[in-house]
Design a protein around this motif. Structure first.
Motif, short mmCIF file in Angstrom:
data_model
loop_
_atom_site.label_atom_id
_atom_site.label_comp_id
_atom_site.label_asym_id
_atom_site.label_seq_id
_atom_site.Cartn_x
_atom_site.Cartn_y
_atom_site.Cartn_z
N ASP A 1 -2.68 103.43 -38.87
CA ASP A 1 -3.15 104.74 -39.30
C ASP A 1 -4.56 104.70 -39.89
OD1 ASP A 1 -0.78 105.85 -38.48
OD2 ASP A 1 0.18 105.64 -40.45
N LEU A 2 -5.12 103.50 -39.95
CA LEU A 2 -6.46 103.35 -40.54
C LEU A 2 -7.49 103.05 -39.46
CD1 LEU A 2 -5.57 101.14 -43.61
CD2 LEU A 2 -6.35 103.53 -43.70
N TRP A 3 -8.72 103.45 -39.72
CA TRP A 3 -9.86 103.09 -38.87
C TRP A 3 -10.74 102.14 -39.69
CZ3 TRP A 3 -11.38 104.27 -33.88
CH2 TRP A 3 -12.67 103.85 -33.54
N LEU A 4 -10.79 100.87 -39.26
CA LEU A 4 -11.56 99.87 -40.00
C LEU A 4 -12.76 99.40 -39.19
CD1 LEU A 4 -8.67 97.64 -41.44
CD2 LEU A 4 -9.94 99.44 -42.62
N THR A 5 -13.92 99.57 -39.79
CA THR A 5 -15.18 99.11 -39.18
C THR A 5 -15.74 97.98 -40.02
OG1 THR A 5 -15.74 101.33 -38.39
CG2 THR A 5 -17.56 99.77 -38.59
N THR A 6 -16.15 96.89 -39.37
CA THR A 6 -16.96 95.90 -40.07
C THR A 6 -18.12 95.50 -39.15
OG1 THR A 6 -16.95 93.97 -41.51
CG2 THR A 6 -15.66 93.78 -39.48
N LYS A 7 -19.02 94.68 -39.72
CA LYS A 7 -20.27 94.40 -39.01
C LYS A 7 -20.59 92.91 -39.02
CE LYS A 7 -21.79 98.80 -40.94
NZ LYS A 7 -21.12 98.76 -42.24
N LEU A 8 -21.26 92.52 -37.96
CA LEU A 8 -21.67 91.13 -37.74
C LEU A 8 -23.07 90.93 -38.32
CD1 LEU A 8 -20.98 88.50 -35.93
CD2 LEU A 8 -22.51 89.59 -34.27
N TYR B 1 -23.44 83.70 -28.97
CA TYR B 1 -22.17 83.90 -28.26
C TYR B 1 -20.96 83.34 -29.01
CZ TYR B 1 -18.79 83.87 -24.47
OH TYR B 1 -17.67 84.06 -23.72
N GLU B 2 -20.96 82.05 -29.29
CA GLU B 2 -19.80 81.44 -29.95
C GLU B 2 -19.67 81.91 -31.40
OE1 GLU B 2 -17.40 80.01 -28.56
OE2 GLU B 2 -18.29 79.60 -26.60
N ASN B 3 -20.81 81.98 -32.10
CA ASN B 3 -20.80 82.41 -33.50
C ASN B 3 -20.19 83.79 -33.68
OD1 ASN B 3 -22.05 80.10 -34.30
ND2 ASN B 3 -24.07 80.97 -34.59
N THR B 4 -20.51 84.69 -32.74
CA THR B 4 -20.02 86.07 -32.83
C THR B 4 -18.50 86.11 -32.75
OG1 THR B 4 -22.06 87.00 -31.93
CG2 THR B 4 -20.07 88.34 -31.69
N LYS B 5 -17.94 85.35 -31.81
CA LYS B 5 -16.48 85.35 -31.64
C LYS B 5 -15.79 84.76 -32.88
CE LYS B 5 -16.39 83.44 -27.44
NZ LYS B 5 -15.80 83.03 -26.14
N LYS B 6 -16.38 83.70 -33.39
CA LYS B 6 -15.84 83.06 -34.60
C LYS B 6 -15.91 84.03 -35.79
CE LYS B 6 -16.58 78.77 -37.26
NZ LYS B 6 -17.50 79.10 -38.37
N ALA B 7 -17.06 84.68 -35.94
CA ALA B 7 -17.27 85.61 -37.07
C ALA B 7 -16.30 86.78 -37.01
CB ALA B 7 -18.70 86.11 -37.09
N CYS B 8 -15.99 87.25 -35.81
CA CYS B 8 -15.04 88.36 -35.67
C CYS B 8 -13.65 87.94 -36.17
CB CYS B 8 -14.97 88.80 -34.21
SG CYS B 8 -13.76 90.12 -33.94
N CYS C 1 -11.33 93.83 -30.65
CA CYS C 1 -12.09 94.98 -31.18
C CYS C 1 -11.78 96.16 -30.28
CB CYS C 1 -13.59 94.70 -31.14
SG CYS C 1 -14.07 93.21 -32.01
N ARG C 2 -11.23 97.22 -30.86
CA ARG C 2 -10.86 98.40 -30.04
C ARG C 2 -12.11 99.14 -29.55
NH1 ARG C 2 -5.27 99.77 -31.45
NH2 ARG C 2 -4.28 97.72 -31.27
N SER C 3 -13.19 99.03 -30.34
CA SER C 3 -14.47 99.64 -29.96
C SER C 3 -15.57 98.72 -30.47
CB SER C 3 -14.64 101.03 -30.60
OG SER C 3 -13.51 101.85 -30.34
N ILE C 4 -16.72 98.75 -29.81
CA ILE C 4 -17.85 97.91 -30.24
C ILE C 4 -19.12 98.75 -30.28
CG2 ILE C 4 -16.96 95.64 -29.54
CD1 ILE C 4 -18.39 95.98 -26.84
N GLY C 5 -20.03 98.35 -31.14
CA GLY C 5 -21.26 99.13 -31.26
C GLY C 5 -22.34 98.36 -31.98
N VAL C 6 -23.35 99.10 -32.38
CA VAL C 6 -24.52 98.52 -33.03
C VAL C 6 -24.87 99.37 -34.25
CG1 VAL C 6 -25.44 97.46 -30.92
CG2 VAL C 6 -26.06 99.83 -31.47
N SER C 7 -25.72 98.80 -35.09
CA SER C 7 -26.17 99.53 -36.27
C SER C 7 -27.66 99.31 -36.43
CB SER C 7 -25.42 99.04 -37.52
OG SER C 7 -25.77 99.79 -38.65
N ASN C 8 -28.38 100.36 -36.77
CA ASN C 8 -29.83 100.31 -36.97
C ASN C 8 -30.59 100.02 -35.67
OD1 ASN C 8 -29.86 100.54 -40.01
ND2 ASN C 8 -28.60 98.70 -39.78
#
Length: 283
Positions: free
Chosen positions: A73-80, A87-94, A143-150
């Motif tokens: 019931d929650l929508w949770l967004t976090t950022k990398l 490539y590898e760092n991103t998957k690990k960080a997620c 990740c149900r959705s992906i995006g960018v910031s700034n």
């Protein structure tokens, strides 16, 4: 416990729907456990926005558990953060963010900032490699959705050329003094939902005479005017607060409408100032 806020949602190209009002969290004293629990339990907030950089993902896990609201019931967004790009760092960080948040998936995962700061490699190259990992995380359902910031138009255009999936969201500073309409229009043309942070311009908007005047006219607070204006402009809006009474105030924006000519007054306050980071110097 309060029912969920009767908060409209916007559909994303991922097939998910994001609540148009969220609660932002941050570092440097910008996190309050009691405020988050209050927002979820008593204000009906279901959209929480955080980031690795804010250092409060594991604190949020506790607040979410205490709130008693189900994960789905929650929508949770976090950022990398850029120290995890590649490539590898991103998957690990997620996976690490999921672990700190105590969840099996993220509703939305964003690349936090367009500058990769990797010696000997272009930002474009690192962003593309990072985005390929994001695409994979999305395809696997982590990740149900992906995006960018700034990200500005130039950054999005490069990503379009280098990658397959268009970001579902671009989260950028948005308030009456910083209304990047060209970027908003560009995002809409590509089915990217625009999210706005710092809707109160870190408090600068709350004392502007035109905003104070409209608050009086509508019998609202300056904060409610700014948030309502942002939402009426079709922006997913994420005010931050650590005070229960402020969060309550920020949520009471769905029972009035700002007239079109007053929206134009607020639109006319844009002067290009940033109260947060300015990504325009990042290539």
């Amino acid at each position: 416990m309060a029912a969920a806020l009767s908060c409209p949602v916007l559909p994303l190209a991922s097939g998910c729907s994001v609540p148009v009002l969220g609660l932002g969290t941050s570092h440097q004293g910008g996190y309050s456990h009691d405020a988050v629990v209050h927002a979820i339990q008593n204000c009906g907030i279901r959209h929480i926005d955080t980031a690795k950089r804010y250092g409060c993902e594991s604190l949020l896990q506790k607040a979410i558990k205490e709130s008693g609201v189900k994960r789905e019931d929650l929508w949770l967004t976090t950022k990398l953060w850029y120290s995890d790009y590649g490539y590898e760092n991103t998957k690990k960080a997620c996976l690490e963010s999921c672990e700190r948040l105590g969840v099996e998936y993220l509703d939305l995962f964003l690349i936090h900032w367009p500058d990769a700061q990797v010696p000997g490699r272009s930002n474009r190259e690192v962003r593309a490699e990072t985005w390929r990992a994001m695409e994979e995380l999305y395809e696997k359902g982590l990740c149900r959705s992906i995006g960018v910031s700034n990200f500005l138009i130039s950054h999005l255009e490069q990503l379009k050329e280098d990658c397959v999936i268009t970001p579902h969201v671009d989260q950028v500073e948005y308030h009456p003094f910083q209304r990047p309409q060209e970027l908003v229009d560009y995002c809409r043309s590509r089915d990217i939902v625009f999210e706005g942070y710092c809707p109160l311009a870190k408090g600068e908007a709350l004392t502007h005479p035109s905003i104070v005047q409209l608050a009086k006219k509508y019998g609202r607070t300056p904060a409610q005017i700014c948030i309502r204006w942002s939402i009426q402009n079709g922006i997913v809006t994420i005010p931050k607060s650590t005070k229960a009474e402020r969060i309550e105030e920020n949520c009471k924006v769905f029972d009035f409408t700002i007239a079109e000519d007053d929206v134009e007054v607020l639109n006319g306050l844009h002067d290009g100032r940033h109260v947060s980071w300015d990504p325009s110097l990042v290539v």
